[in-house]
Design a protein around this motif. Structure first.
Motif, short mmCIF file in Angstrom:
data_model
loop_
_atom_site.label_atom_id
_atom_site.label_comp_id
_atom_site.label_asym_id
_atom_site.label_seq_id
_atom_site.Cartn_x
_atom_site.Cartn_y
_atom_site.Cartn_z
N GLN A 184 -35.98 13.03 17.18
CA GLN A 184 -37.14 13.45 16.38
C GLN A 184 -36.86 14.76 15.66
N ALA A 185 -36.27 15.71 16.38
CA ALA A 185 -35.97 17.02 15.79
C ALA A 185 -34.96 16.88 14.65
N ALA A 186 -33.95 16.06 14.84
CA ALA A 186 -32.94 15.85 13.80
C ALA A 186 -33.56 15.20 12.58
N HIS A 187 -34.45 14.24 12.82
CA HIS A 187 -35.13 13.57 11.71
C HIS A 187 -35.97 14.56 10.92
N GLU A 188 -36.73 15.39 11.64
CA GLU A 188 -37.58 16.38 10.98
C GLU A 188 -36.76 17.42 10.22
N ALA A 189 -35.56 17.72 10.72
CA ALA A 189 -34.68 18.70 10.06
C ALA A 189 -33.87 18.06 8.94
N ASP A 190 -34.01 16.76 8.77
CA ASP A 190 -33.27 16.02 7.76
C ASP A 190 -31.76 16.22 7.92
N ASP A 191 -31.31 16.18 9.19
CA ASP A 191 -29.90 16.37 9.53
C ASP A 191 -29.32 14.99 9.88
N ALA A 192 -28.70 14.37 8.91
CA ALA A 192 -28.21 13.00 9.07
C ALA A 192 -27.16 12.89 10.17
N ALA B 117 -27.84 11.62 17.80
CA ALA B 117 -29.00 11.51 18.69
C ALA B 117 -29.40 10.04 18.87
N ALA B 118 -29.32 9.27 17.80
CA ALA B 118 -29.65 7.84 17.90
C ALA B 118 -28.67 7.13 18.83
N GLU B 119 -27.40 7.50 18.74
CA GLU B 119 -26.39 6.92 19.61
C GLU B 119 -26.65 7.28 21.08
N GLU B 120 -27.01 8.53 21.32
CA GLU B 120 -27.31 8.99 22.68
C GLU B 120 -28.54 8.26 23.22
N LEU B 121 -29.57 8.10 22.39
CA LEU B 121 -30.77 7.40 22.83
C LEU B 121 -30.45 5.95 23.15
N GLU B 122 -29.67 5.30 22.31
CA GLU B 122 -29.29 3.91 22.57
C GLU B 122 -28.56 3.79 23.90
N ASP B 123 -27.64 4.71 24.16
CA ASP B 123 -26.89 4.67 25.42
C ASP B 123 -27.81 4.95 26.61
N ALA B 124 -28.69 5.93 26.47
CA ALA B 124 -29.62 6.26 27.56
C ALA B 124 -30.54 5.08 27.88
#
Length: 58
Positions: free
Chosen positions: A20-28, A34-41
């Motif tokens: 969420q933070a990366a998305h809000e910061a527009d940091d691709a 973060a998406a990869e980490e969430l998928e793994d978690a």
């Protein structure tokens, strides 16, 4: 709640917050990591029978 379950849920929570933070910061780049980490978690939690509120049945 068992220690592993608590740790797995915390990992998912932290990964979601990071995404969420990366998305809000527009940091691709950070968003992709973060998406990869969430998928793994979520995968680890699912594989060990830990229910999450992923909205994808996991």
């Amino acid at each position: 709640m068992a220690g592993f379950e608590e740790a797995a849920l915390e990992r998912v929570r932290v990964a979601r917050a990071r995404l969420q933070a990366a998305h809000e910061a527009d940091d691709a780049f950070e968003e992709a990591q973060a998406a990869e980490e969430l998928e793994d978690a979520l995968r680890v939690a699912h594989d060990h029978g830990v229910a999450t509120d992923a909205g994808d049945g996991r």
